[in-house]
Design a protein around this motif. Structure first.
Motif, PDB file in Angstrom:
ATOM      1  N   GLU A   8      -2.990  -7.770  -0.266  1.00 18.77           N
ATOM      2  CA  GLU A   8      -3.477  -9.065  -0.741  1.00 18.77           C
ATOM      3  C   GLU A   8      -3.472  -9.129  -2.264  1.00 18.77           C
ATOM      4  O   GLU A   8      -3.093 -10.156  -2.856  1.00 18.77           O
ATOM      5  CB  GLU A   8      -4.884  -9.319  -0.203  1.00 18.77           C
ATOM      6  CG  GLU A   8      -5.449 -10.677  -0.617  1.00 18.77           C
ATOM      7  CD  GLU A   8      -6.772 -11.000   0.054  1.00 18.77           C
ATOM      8  OE1 GLU A   8      -7.425 -11.965  -0.392  1.00 18.77           O
ATOM      9  OE2 GLU A   8      -7.152 -10.309   1.023  1.00 18.77           O
ATOM     10  N   ALA A   9      -3.877  -8.035  -2.911  1.00 16.66           N
ATOM     11  CA  ALA A   9      -3.872  -8.013  -4.373  1.00 16.66           C
ATOM     12  C   ALA A   9      -2.460  -8.163  -4.916  1.00 16.66           C
ATOM     13  O   ALA A   9      -2.219  -8.885  -5.898  1.00 16.66           O
ATOM     14  CB  ALA A   9      -4.508  -6.714  -4.877  1.00 16.66           C
TER      15      ALA A   9
ATOM     16  N   GLU B 259      -8.241  -1.536   6.233  1.00 18.35           N
ATOM     17  CA  GLU B 259      -8.666  -2.662   5.398  1.00 18.35           C
ATOM     18  C   GLU B 259      -8.309  -2.408   3.936  1.00 18.35           C
ATOM     19  O   GLU B 259      -7.989  -3.345   3.196  1.00 18.35           O
ATOM     20  CB  GLU B 259     -10.165  -2.903   5.546  1.00 18.35           C
ATOM     21  CG  GLU B 259     -10.547  -3.635   6.813  1.00 18.35           C
ATOM     22  CD  GLU B 259      -9.956  -5.035   6.904  1.00 18.35           C
ATOM     23  OE1 GLU B 259      -9.782  -5.696   5.845  1.00 18.35           O
ATOM     24  OE2 GLU B 259      -9.661  -5.486   8.023  1.00 18.35           O
ATOM     25  N   ALA B 260      -8.354  -1.145   3.528  1.00 18.88           N
ATOM     26  CA  ALA B 260      -7.957  -0.824   2.141  1.00 18.88           C
ATOM     27  C   ALA B 260      -6.480  -1.143   1.924  1.00 18.88           C
ATOM     28  O   ALA B 260      -6.086  -1.629   0.854  1.00 18.88           O
ATOM     29  CB  ALA B 260      -8.245   0.646   1.843  1.00 18.88           C
TER      30      ALA B 260
ATOM     31  N   ARG C  33       1.928  -1.088  -5.154  1.00 11.25           N
ATOM     32  CA  ARG C  33       1.632  -2.366  -5.804  1.00 11.25           C
ATOM     33  C   ARG C  33       2.053  -2.328  -7.265  1.00 11.25           C
ATOM     34  O   ARG C  33       2.712  -3.248  -7.775  1.00 11.25           O
ATOM     35  CB  ARG C  33       0.144  -2.675  -5.682  1.00 11.25           C
ATOM     36  CG  ARG C  33      -0.273  -3.933  -6.452  1.00 11.25           C
ATOM     37  CD  ARG C  33      -1.643  -4.422  -6.030  1.00 11.25           C
ATOM     38  NE  ARG C  33      -2.692  -3.454  -6.307  1.00 11.25           N
ATOM     39  CZ  ARG C  33      -3.502  -3.494  -7.378  1.00 11.25           C
ATOM     40  NH1 ARG C  33      -3.354  -4.447  -8.281  1.00 11.25           N
ATOM     41  NH2 ARG C  33      -4.462  -2.602  -7.532  1.00 11.25           N
TER      42      ARG C  33
ATOM     43  N   ARG D 218      -4.467 -10.418  11.866  1.00 10.12           N
ATOM     44  CA  ARG D 218      -3.945 -10.106  10.529  1.00 10.12           C
ATOM     45  C   ARG D 218      -2.731 -10.979  10.202  1.00 10.12           C
ATOM     46  O   ARG D 218      -2.552 -11.409   9.050  1.00 10.12           O
ATOM     47  CB  ARG D 218      -3.604  -8.616  10.438  1.00 10.12           C
ATOM     48  CG  ARG D 218      -4.849  -7.744  10.536  1.00 10.12           C
ATOM     49  CD  ARG D 218      -4.572  -6.258  10.421  1.00 10.12           C
ATOM     50  NE  ARG D 218      -5.837  -5.521  10.531  1.00 10.12           N
ATOM     51  CZ  ARG D 218      -5.964  -4.210  10.340  1.00 10.12           C
ATOM     52  NH1 ARG D 218      -4.903  -3.462  10.033  1.00 10.12           N
ATOM     53  NH2 ARG D 218      -7.159  -3.634  10.450  1.00 10.12           N
TER      54      ARG D 218
ATOM     55  N   THR E 165      -1.194 -11.779  -4.425  1.00  9.24           N
ATOM     56  CA  THR E 165      -1.887 -12.700  -5.327  1.00  9.24           C
ATOM     57  C   THR E 165      -1.343 -12.593  -6.743  1.00  9.24           C
ATOM     58  O   THR E 165      -1.168 -13.599  -7.439  1.00  9.24           O
ATOM     59  CB  THR E 165      -3.399 -12.417  -5.312  1.00  9.24           C
ATOM     60  OG1 THR E 165      -3.888 -12.552  -3.965  1.00  9.24           O
ATOM     61  CG2 THR E 165      -4.149 -13.383  -6.207  1.00  9.24           C
TER      62      THR E 165
ATOM     63  N   SER F  54       0.846  -1.188   0.000  1.00  4.00           N
ATOM     64  CA  SER F  54       0.000   0.000   0.000  1.00  4.00           C
ATOM     65  C   SER F  54       0.883   1.240   0.000  1.00  4.00           C
ATOM     66  O   SER F  54       1.673   1.445   0.922  1.00  4.00           O
ATOM     67  CB  SER F  54      -0.906  -0.001   1.224  1.00  4.00           C
ATOM     68  OG  SER F  54      -1.482   1.277   1.422  1.00  4.00           O
TER      69      SER F  54
ATOM     70  N   ASP G   4      -6.227  -4.848   1.572  1.00  4.58           N
ATOM     71  CA  ASP G   4      -6.700  -5.276   0.257  1.00  4.58           C
ATOM     72  C   ASP G   4      -5.604  -5.085  -0.792  1.00  4.58           C
ATOM     73  O   ASP G   4      -5.428  -5.925  -1.684  1.00  4.58           O
ATOM     74  CB  ASP G   4      -7.949  -4.485  -0.142  1.00  4.58           C
ATOM     75  CG  ASP G   4      -9.172  -4.863   0.685  1.00  4.58           C
ATOM     76  OD1 ASP G   4      -9.143  -5.913   1.348  1.00  4.58           O
ATOM     77  OD2 ASP G   4     -10.145  -4.067   0.678  1.00  4.58           O
ATOM     78  N   GLU G   5      -4.901  -3.957  -0.683  1.00  2.00           N
ATOM     79  CA  GLU G   5      -3.812  -3.683  -1.629  1.00  2.00           C
ATOM     80  C   GLU G   5      -2.698  -4.709  -1.482  1.00  2.00           C
ATOM     81  O   GLU G   5      -2.135  -5.204  -2.471  1.00  2.00           O
ATOM     82  CB  GLU G   5      -3.282  -2.265  -1.399  1.00  2.00           C
ATOM     83  CG  GLU G   5      -2.401  -1.734  -2.510  1.00  2.00           C
ATOM     84  CD  GLU G   5      -3.192  -1.315  -3.744  1.00  2.00           C
ATOM     85  OE1 GLU G   5      -2.558  -0.785  -4.675  1.00  2.00           O
ATOM     86  OE2 GLU G   5      -4.421  -1.531  -3.809  1.00  2.00           O
TER      87      GLU G   5
END
Length: 489
Positions: free
Chosen positions: A363-364, A356-357, A324, A402, A367, A311, A360-361
């Motif tokens: 995790e993206a 959480e944002a 990212r 987390r 992945t 992030s 999410d970054e």
């Protein structure tokens, strides 16, 4: 009064915790002590004095170091050979007298400045004398602020693992040409860490390492090559280049491209089959370094990149750079030069203000990145760091949740990445052999030591058995988590 030279029956055991940089420091201490008459033993219970080389990186590492000191101290007593326990290393350097006060079981707590005189200190302690515990300070202040001025002023600064020698040091190992090597192997592994630099100039808000390891300082290439030759003479096949930040190598020697020039010299050493580079900072990775790592025969396609998060806002709070998109672009460049690259990184979750944002970054990124290994750490305050004073701290239970969530995620992603390698041809450096099972355990080019998984080679019945240190061509036929299963081909 100068302590007497130790008699041949005086023994010392070095217990090493933490990273491969600490392993180099322990082997330098071993070389110094061996040269001054000490007998090295593997088992602390069989030594007159146990020297525990501690880690001071994160909270769990500190606990592990204290546990090791207490365990060694428990060996002392009537009928036991172990008489004294001495703490050295990063935890000792970082906390010094405070650690000594809180841990009276340790007979001394000695900082890096004591390493050159370790034999005399141990003699004094064994004789019942007192050696003053280390007084901590910010080691960044010991060298000039400007990197190019540091080499000139480095002679008076203790640099563990750099092999800085005093003129009166005794029979230290001497290579055929070049500088003396102050080091003794403490294991028979076919690979060895080789320190190329110490310290760090980055100011990541969560990290205390620069305070107790000091400002960045490169070792001179001649010293590194000399030690590489000496390691090859000891049977080492793989050199694992370590530092706090390998991408800064050469900046204080006036040549930021010096690592690219050093790599061919190391791979040309007789007996060295492969060279592995570690600890790359993404913001400092240069195209020339990527090309050199991909194009130099003998340099393995292994990229240990310190991302820490993905992030962009959170990275800025960490005093780091990237995003990212930037990190994925970097990985694209790595794989363009080395399609078979093994890539690992560490990430921190639970940093102050993490949303959480942000998660999410992260995790993206994980992945999409298809990384071979990811180490996940939960944030904890480190004394003296900027982040220690940040608002927005998350509760321990949130950090733990987390940590668990992302640990499970990367286990799945890394296992998927391992499965992608089924069918690949690999060259496995043999590290262990189970004669009864006919199983060979080693590492492929893209697997780093200790924490990056292994390759298990099933040797067919009746086939010639390899030896530790051999390089075995094989094909990956399966996986066990992040570990690969291969057959000789």
């Amino acid at each position: 009064m100068t302590p007497p030279h130790p008699s041949a029956d005086k023994s010392v055991a070095l217990v090493t915790l933490g990273c491969t940089r600490n392993e180099v420091d322990s082997e330098e201490l071993a070389g110094r002590l061996l040269a001054e008459g000490w007998r090295l033993v593997d088992d602390a219970s069989e030594a007159d004095v146990a020297v525990v080389n501690t880690c001071g990186f994160v909270e769990q590492a500190k606990k592990d170091s204290i546990d090791a000191l207490l365990e060694a101290s428990d060996l002392k007593g009537e009928g036991s050979r172990t008489q004294k326990v001495v703490a050295v290393g990063c935890l000792a350097e970082r906390y010094g007298k405070e650690l000594a006060d809180q841990l009276p079981e340790a007979d001394a707590v000695l900082g890096f400045d004591s390493y050159r005189d370790m034999s005399a200190h141990l003699q004094t302690i064994l004789a019942g004398g007192h050696v003053e515990s280390h007084t901590p300070g910010d080691r960044r202040t010991l060298l000039p602020l400007t990197p190019v001025e540091r080499q000139q002023g480095s002679a008076s600064v203790a640099l563990p693992g750099h092999g800085d020698a005093r003129p009166d040091l005794g029979d230290v190992p001497t290579p055929a040409s070049g500088p003396r090597v102050i080091r003794a192997r403490l294991d028979g592994r076919p690979w060895a860490p080789l320190k190329i630099a110490s310290g760090c100039d980055r100011r990541c808000s969560f990290c205390a390492i620069p305070m107790f390891r000091g400002a960045f300082l490169s070792r001179r290439p001649a010293d590194i090559v000399a030690e590489g030759r000496w390691l090859a003479e000891q049977g080492v096949k793989e050199l694992f280049l370590v530092s706090e930040n390998s991408t800064s190598y050469g900046k204080d020697l006036g040549d930021l491209a010096l690592l690219e020039k050093l790599l061919p010299e190391l791979t040309a050493i007789e007996g060295i089959e492969r060279v592995r580079v570690s600890y790359l900072q993404p913001a400092e990775i240069r195209p020339g370094l990527l090309r050199a790592m991909a194009d130099t025969p003998g340099v393995v396609p292994y990229y240990d990149i310190s991302f820490q998060h993905a992030s962009e806002p959170l990275l800025r709070s960490m005093r780091r750079f990237g995003s990212r998109e930037a990190f994925l672009e970097l990985l694209g460049r790595v794989r363009a030069d080395a399609p078979e690259a093994g890539i690992r990184c560490n990430v921190i979750v639970g940093f102050p203000g993490e949303t959480e944002a942000d998660l999410d970054e992260l995790e993206a990124f994980l992945t999409e990145a298809r990384l071979d290994v990811v180490g996940v750490f939960g944030y904890s305050d480190e004394d003296g760091t900027e982040a220690e004073g940040y608002a927005g701290k998350l509760g321990p239970e949130v950090v733990a949740e987390r940590l668990d969530r992302f640990t499970r995620l990367v286990e799945e992603l890394n296992a998927q990445r391992a499965e992608e390698r089924v069918g690949e041809r690999v060259l496995v450096l043999v590290e262990e052999i189970d004669d009864e099972e006919g199983t060979v355990v080693g590492r492929a080019d893209f697997q780093g030591p200790d924490v990056d998984g292994v390759t298990i080679v099933h040797v067919p019945e009746g086939a010639p058995a390899p030896q530790v240190g051999d390089l075995v061509p094989a094909v990956v036929v399966g996986t066990e988590g992040i570990d690969l299963v291969a057959e000789p081909r």
